[in-house]
Structure formats: structure tokens, C-alpha cells
Design a protein around this motif. Sequence first.
Motif, PDB file in Angstrom:
ATOM      1  N   LYS A  13      -5.704   3.571   3.186  1.00  0.00           N
ATOM      2  CA  LYS A  13      -5.122   2.647   4.163  1.00  0.00           C
ATOM      3  C   LYS A  13      -5.816   2.733   5.520  1.00  0.00           C
ATOM      4  CE  LYS A  13      -1.355   5.637   5.812  1.00  0.00           C
ATOM      5  NZ  LYS A  13       0.127   5.767   5.908  1.00  0.00           N
ATOM      6  N   GLU A  14      -6.448   3.853   5.794  1.00  0.00           N
ATOM      7  CA  GLU A  14      -7.179   3.988   7.049  1.00  0.00           C
ATOM      8  C   GLU A  14      -8.531   3.291   7.004  1.00  0.00           C
ATOM      9  OE1 GLU A  14      -5.742   5.290   9.606  1.00  0.00           O
ATOM     10  OE2 GLU A  14      -3.966   5.962   8.496  1.00  0.00           O
ATOM     11  N   ARG A  15      -8.929   2.817   5.832  1.00  0.00           N
ATOM     12  CA  ARG A  15     -10.249   2.225   5.663  1.00  0.00           C
ATOM     13  C   ARG A  15     -10.195   0.780   5.173  1.00  0.00           C
ATOM     14  NH1 ARG A  15      -9.895   7.363   5.431  1.00  0.00           N
ATOM     15  NH2 ARG A  15     -11.603   8.684   6.165  1.00  0.00           N
ATOM     16  N   LEU A  16      -9.015   0.230   5.093  1.00  0.00           N
ATOM     17  CA  LEU A  16      -8.876  -1.178   4.704  1.00  0.00           C
ATOM     18  C   LEU A  16      -9.021  -2.081   5.920  1.00  0.00           C
ATOM     19  CD1 LEU A  16      -5.907  -1.106   2.177  1.00  0.00           C
ATOM     20  CD2 LEU A  16      -8.327  -1.438   1.681  1.00  0.00           C
ATOM     21  N   ILE A  75       0.863  -1.178   0.000  1.00  0.00           N
ATOM     22  CA  ILE A  75       0.000   0.000   0.000  1.00  0.00           C
ATOM     23  C   ILE A  75       0.900   1.230   0.000  1.00  0.00           C
ATOM     24  CG2 ILE A  75      -0.197   0.182   2.513  1.00  0.00           C
ATOM     25  CD1 ILE A  75      -3.116   0.625   0.089  1.00  0.00           C
ATOM     26  N   GLU A  76       0.535   2.226  -0.775  1.00  0.00           N
ATOM     27  CA  GLU A  76       1.304   3.450  -1.013  1.00  0.00           C
ATOM     28  C   GLU A  76       2.462   3.240  -1.986  1.00  0.00           C
ATOM     29  OE1 GLU A  76       0.858   6.437   2.599  1.00  0.00           O
ATOM     30  OE2 GLU A  76       1.904   4.613   3.271  1.00  0.00           O
ATOM     31  N   THR A 125     -16.313  14.211  -1.587  1.00  0.00           N
ATOM     32  CA  THR A 125     -16.271  12.922  -2.272  1.00  0.00           C
ATOM     33  C   THR A 125     -15.155  12.039  -1.714  1.00  0.00           C
ATOM     34  OG1 THR A 125     -17.106  13.962  -4.290  1.00  0.00           O
ATOM     35  CG2 THR A 125     -16.046  11.808  -4.536  1.00  0.00           C
ATOM     36  N   GLU A 126     -15.451  10.770  -1.537  1.00  0.00           N
ATOM     37  CA  GLU A 126     -14.479   9.828  -0.997  1.00  0.00           C
ATOM     38  C   GLU A 126     -13.199   9.787  -1.850  1.00  0.00           C
ATOM     39  OE1 GLU A 126     -18.595   8.402   0.168  1.00  0.00           O
ATOM     40  OE2 GLU A 126     -17.652   9.247  -1.605  1.00  0.00           O
ATOM     41  N   ASP A 179      -3.979   6.541  -1.529  1.00  0.00           N
ATOM     42  CA  ASP A 179      -3.575   5.507  -0.577  1.00  0.00           C
ATOM     43  C   ASP A 179      -3.490   6.005   0.856  1.00  0.00           C
ATOM     44  OD1 ASP A 179      -3.515   3.637  -2.557  1.00  0.00           O
ATOM     45  OD2 ASP A 179      -1.383   3.162  -2.379  1.00  0.00           O
ATOM     46  N   SER A 180      -3.110   7.271   1.047  1.00  0.00           N
ATOM     47  CA  SER A 180      -3.030   7.788   2.408  1.00  0.00           C
ATOM     48  C   SER A 180      -4.401   7.797   3.084  1.00  0.00           C
ATOM     49  CB  SER A 180      -2.436   9.205   2.396  1.00  0.00           C
ATOM     50  OG  SER A 180      -3.250  10.080   1.605  1.00  0.00           O
ATOM     51  N   TRP A 181      -5.457   7.942   2.284  1.00  0.00           N
ATOM     52  CA  TRP A 181      -6.839   7.915   2.775  1.00  0.00           C
ATOM     53  C   TRP A 181      -7.335   6.475   2.823  1.00  0.00           C
ATOM     54  CZ3 TRP A 181     -11.776   6.589   1.034  1.00  0.00           C
ATOM     55  CH2 TRP A 181     -12.865   7.222   1.654  1.00  0.00           C
TER      56      TRP A 181
END
Length: 218
Positions: free
Chosen positions: A215-218, A81-82, A205-206, A211-213
Motif C-alpha cells: 500500500k505504500e507503493r501503490l 487493500i489489506e 527481496t521486495e 499489503d502493508s508493504w
Amino acid sequence: MKKRFSQTLLLTMFSVSATILLPAYTQAATHKIKEYSMENSVISQLVPTTHKVAWSREVSVDGEAAILSRYVRRDDRNSNIEGEHFSSVVATDGTIKGFANLSLDLVDAPLPSPERSKEIAHNFLKEYAPELLPRMKISWVKPHDEPIMIERNGRNETVILTGMKVKARNLADGLWFWVIVGADEQPLIFERDITWISFPGHRKTEKWLHDSWLKERL
């Protein structure tokens, strides 16, 4: 050339053997590794041939159902991720809500001029989102940075990939969109139908392609 696919496309996914190690809670929220019937998807024209599907999952974009898909390099270079990847968000009616194609290969390469970038963006929109052109108003054109986490000499480090961002507004509905053009004169990033809240000044909007946003939602 552009083909639309309907909600039935969601039923045409099939499993592939490739897998990506994700936390258990991510696995629960994510489909098993699946892939579209690519011959029916316009996204197949945009995914680099160097990449393979990693995963896909259902997401919501301003209350609208969509599919977020992530592809990584076949050699698994910087597949964390990232890291390097191609990701897309496609609505169930086939509309490409956006994609990101972040590659180490274009880091530190010279960018096209603002005028050339506007030309490339226009040509891309003409093929993949022509409905945005009639009431398109360009806000600005300037360099835009995206971080990529890479592994070098056994250690992680962040490098910066820069593209030329053509930011515009669709005066028909007031929503924002942009095309970020890379050093190879191909779109690095495309996002559309972005709702912006003027006060206090933030995006509504989402940010599924960030990725910085993400990874907090995976």
C-alpha cells in the motif's frame, strides 16, 4: 500438469470490464485492468473460483521482471487493500515467485499438525516447484499470523488468519522459501527465492504479496 509461459504471455492480456477504485497516481503506474489468457497460465489452477481479476501490473523482483496480479471476491466482500484477496507474482519465464490467498472463511479454524503441514508443503512443491526439493532444508514449522481487514457492522476491523508455516532454505543457492498451510489443508501463501540479509537482519527481496508493504507503493 504445470505449464510454462514465456514473455509472449505479457502480450496476451486483455481488458475486462471490472474495475477497482485506486488513487490517480496508482492508475498511472498500473496497467488498465487486465487478465492473463488463463487457460495458458498455471496460476489459473490456484485462483479460487469465487474470485475475479482486479488488476495487474509489472513489478521487479530482485531485478527480475514479473507480473503482480490481484484478484478479489466476485461479491466484492472485503475487497479493499489489506482485505480478502488472492495475489500472485509470476516471473516472465513462468516461474511462480509466490502467491497469497487470504480468506475470512478460514479465520479461527483448527490447523493441521506440523507433520501434516510438511507433507502438504512437499506435495505442493512437487507439483509447482519441484526444483526446490533436492536441496531443501526445513528451518522450522510453526503457526504464522496474517491480518485481514474486514468490514463488520459498518466499521473496519482487523482479524487474524493463522496458517502453519513451513520455512525452508534452498541449499543450492542459499535462498529462502516457504509454504504456509491453511486450516483447509491448502497452501495460503507460497514465496520463493527470498534473499535475506543476515546483518542487520532484514529481507532484501521486495514484498509484493504483503499489503502493508504494497500500500505504500501503490
